[in-house]
Design a protein around this motif. Structure first.
Motif, PDB file in Angstrom:
ATOM      1  N   GLY A 511       0.781  -1.225   0.000  1.00 21.19           N
ATOM      2  CA  GLY A 511       0.000   0.000   0.000  1.00 21.19           C
ATOM      3  C   GLY A 511       0.809   1.269   0.000  1.00 21.19           C
ATOM      4  O   GLY A 511       0.281   2.333   0.315  1.00 21.19           O
ATOM      5  N   GLN A 512       2.107   1.210  -0.351  1.00 14.57           N
ATOM      6  CA  GLN A 512       2.936   2.401  -0.337  1.00 14.57           C
ATOM      7  C   GLN A 512       3.608   2.609  -1.689  1.00 14.57           C
ATOM      8  O   GLN A 512       3.955   1.635  -2.357  1.00 14.57           O
ATOM      9  N   PRO A 513       3.797   3.862  -2.104  1.00 19.56           N
ATOM     10  CA  PRO A 513       4.488   4.123  -3.378  1.00 19.56           C
ATOM     11  C   PRO A 513       5.939   3.679  -3.320  1.00 19.56           C
ATOM     12  O   PRO A 513       6.508   3.478  -2.247  1.00 19.56           O
ATOM     13  N   LEU A 514       6.548   3.539  -4.486  1.00 21.10           N
ATOM     14  CA  LEU A 514       7.958   3.143  -4.535  1.00 21.10           C
ATOM     15  C   LEU A 514       8.817   4.258  -3.961  1.00 21.10           C
ATOM     16  O   LEU A 514       8.659   5.430  -4.315  1.00 21.10           O
ATOM     17  N   PRO A 515       9.758   3.938  -3.067  1.00 20.47           N
ATOM     18  CA  PRO A 515      10.662   4.969  -2.537  1.00 20.47           C
ATOM     19  C   PRO A 515      11.600   5.475  -3.629  1.00 20.47           C
ATOM     20  O   PRO A 515      12.014   4.712  -4.501  1.00 20.47           O
ATOM     21  N   GLN A 516      11.934   6.727  -3.565  1.00 15.43           N
ATOM     22  CA  GLN A 516      12.829   7.338  -4.544  1.00 15.43           C
ATOM     23  C   GLN A 516      14.275   7.366  -4.059  1.00 15.43           C
ATOM     24  O   GLN A 516      15.202   7.225  -4.850  1.00 15.43           O
ATOM     25  N   THR A 517      14.463   7.597  -2.745  1.00 14.52           N
ATOM     26  CA  THR A 517      15.803   7.778  -2.202  1.00 14.52           C
ATOM     27  C   THR A 517      16.070   6.783  -1.075  1.00 14.52           C
ATOM     28  O   THR A 517      15.149   6.185  -0.511  1.00 14.52           O
TER      29      THR A 517
END
Length: 548
Positions: A511-517
């Motif tokens: 349920g969480q977006p892909l992390p960027q950093t």
């Protein structure tokens, strides 16, 4: 800074752009399906016995010159010995009849000094019959498969870092080309040594383009479409390719013809270079905002929606994430990332050992190897559908633990099945493979969701690299069953149980977006993993909204 998915939400989750990427990337993994297990047919061992040259023997002696041995309770011709031909010739000339005038057990035996005669009931030829990989050279047969998976091992390691450095798209097509070219060149191998070397290079591209295509689709697609792609779309593409393998092998029963048939479809993928875009997420992580902007605007045009005047406001080449040049050692930089990587590597190793071990063991399922291969491939379809349903509805940790336990328990129960119920043993083995295959599909998606964009392909490539140690072991795994039939199943069941326990220590990504950093990855771990010490904050940290 807004999340990538929020910024590109105007595109929608499904349109012409997303459908093109979805289906083209799924199609790009077809060759992986029928290439990964071609060794089942290429290195299969036909029935064989010592070659009897044209000598003057009576019909009785010609039939009796090969000793009879009992193998697994069945009487069959010896594969590696014959009665000494000079002695047999003299006895035949003197008119002695084997079994009546001469006790065959008293005769001296010799090896297959004139070579072997191979049955052509199933195959016209295989690599084994071509290069005589039998008897004293029998070790070369499983070693051939190991050489191939060593290539896969190295390719997984290198392609992940190359993809994070040079882009998903160039590595995807470079590894597809490597796989196609070296599969074709193998046809001209003059010896087993040359064939093995070429097979190694073919393995370099086998899983590498699958991982690059998987990560590329995962980063371009969003929301439920990304879940569908990562859990079922690309996996079913592999499964359908796998199901095509026995069809190729059935009509192309000579090993060289089979290799030619498997390599030619690779030429069909050349036009995809102009149809599949680079990952905008990766371009942004490298500070190449203009190129990412152009791809998203082209996507908006294809989807017939209007793009904002400025899409990636606030992104520029001086941002911290653009300076994050990551490599393999970044996976070991902090204790949290290091622990996550070690646990994921253990789970990947277990799944790969089980998956390839059970897949390469298909010849034992049924007397017809083509039917056996199809059954093994068909089992993967419900497995991938199950993984999609699990990714849509269930937390990742719970899903992986349940699947590992299902596969492990099924394989351990095989030893409790009476010998007369062979069908039940096959059913349990296929249930075990179904569970392990489902787990493999889940782990591709789970791993991609845990790591940030700057590390995603390196992490996925590293985990698949470690898993290839398992695939290198797999060709020898069921050799242990010669002395103890159930040992391979006990080993796989035990590994599954240990991996299920270790999965408890992984962070949740459902349920969480892909992390960027990397910083976002650390914050997610501190919030979602109950076994990681949390840092105290004056206020609750809220990073992401539920986007799936």
């Amino acid at each position: 800074m807004r999340d990538y998915e929020d910024i590109t939400a105007f595109l929608g989750q499904w349109g012409q752009f997303q459908s093109n990427v979805f289906f083209l990337l799924c199609a790009s993994v077809f060759p992986n399906g029928f290439g990964a297990f071609s060794l089942v047919f290429l290195t299969d061992v036909p029935s064989h016995h010592c070659l009897i040259p044209e000598v003057n023997l009576t019909e009785d002696w010609h039939k009796a010159v090969i000793p009879i041995e009992v193998v697994n309770g069945k009487r069959e011709l010896s594969r590696c010995s014959r009665y000494k031909l000079d002695v047999v010739r003299n006895l035949s000339a003197q008119g002695y009849i084997p079994g009546r005038d001469v006790n065959l057990t008293d005769l001296e035996q010799e090896g297959c000094v004139d070579g072997w005669s191979y049955s052509k009931d199933i195959y016209q030829s295989t690599v084994v019959s071509e290069f005589d990989l039998v008897c004293s050279e029998q070790w070369k047969q499983p070693f051939t498969s190991m050489v191939y998976f060593l290539g896969v091992f190295l390719g997984s390691f290198l392609s992940g870092q190359l993809s994070d450095r040079f882009g998903r798209k160039p590595v995807l097509f470079a590894t597809m080309a490597i796989q196609t070219v070296f599969t074709f060149v193998e046809i001209f191998s003059p010896s087993w040594t040359v064939f093995s070397i070429l097979l190694f290079f073919s393995g370099l591209g086998q899983i590498s383009n699958y991982v690059s295509g998987f990560v590329l689709g995962t980063e371009i697609l969003t929301g439920n479409v990304r879940v569908l792609f990562s859990s079922m779309g690309v996996c079913l593409g592999f499964a359908f390719g796998y199901m095509m393998l026995p069809l190729f092998a059935y009509f192309l029963r000579d090993w060289k013809s089979l290799l030619l048939g498997l390599s030619l479809p690779g030429l069909l993928y050349l036009p995809l270079w102009w149809l599949i875009p680079e990952s905008p997420r990766w371009l942004l992580s490298r500070g190449r905002v203009d190129e990412a902007d152009a791809i998203v605007r082209d996507a908006a045009k294809k989807n017939k929606v209007e793009a904002p005047e400025v899409i990636f406001e606030g992104y520029n080449a001086d941002q911290t994430q653009a300076k994050e040049h990551c490599n393999f050692f970044s996976l070991l930089r902090t204790s949290n990332i290091r622990n996550t990587t070690v646990i994921l590597s253990l789970v990947w190793f277990t799944l790969s050992t089980g998956y390839f071990g059970l897949s390469l063991n298909t010849s034992r399922l049924h007397a017809d190897p083509y039917l056996s291969c199809f059954i093994s491939a068909a089992v993967e379809v419900p497995a991938y559908i199950s993984s999609w349903l699990a990714l849509r509805s269930l937390p990742r940790r719970v899903s992986v633990i349940c699947i590992l336990l299902l596969g492990g328990v099924s394989l351990c129960l095989i030893q409790a099945v009476p010998q007369g119920l062979s069908g039940l043993s096959v059913a349990l083995e296929m249930l075990g493979k179904c569970g392990i295959t489902t787990g493999t599909a889940l782990m591709f998606a789970y791993t991609a969701e845990i790591y940030p964009t700057v590390l995603r392909n390196t992490a996925t490539g590293t985990c698949t690299t470690v898993s290839r140690v398992g695939s290198c072991i797999a060709p020898f795994l069921f050799q242990f069953g010669i002395n103890f039939r159930y040992l391979p199943y006990i080993i796989l069941g035990t590994l599954s149980g240990v991996s299920a326990f270790a999965t408890l220590f992984l962070p949740e990504s459902f349920g969480q977006p892909l992390p960027q950093t990397i910083e976002q990855m650390h914050k997610r771990e501190s919030m979602t993993c109950p076994f990681i010490t949390r840092k105290k904050h004056s206020k609750p940290v809220v990073l992401f909204e539920n986007k799936l």
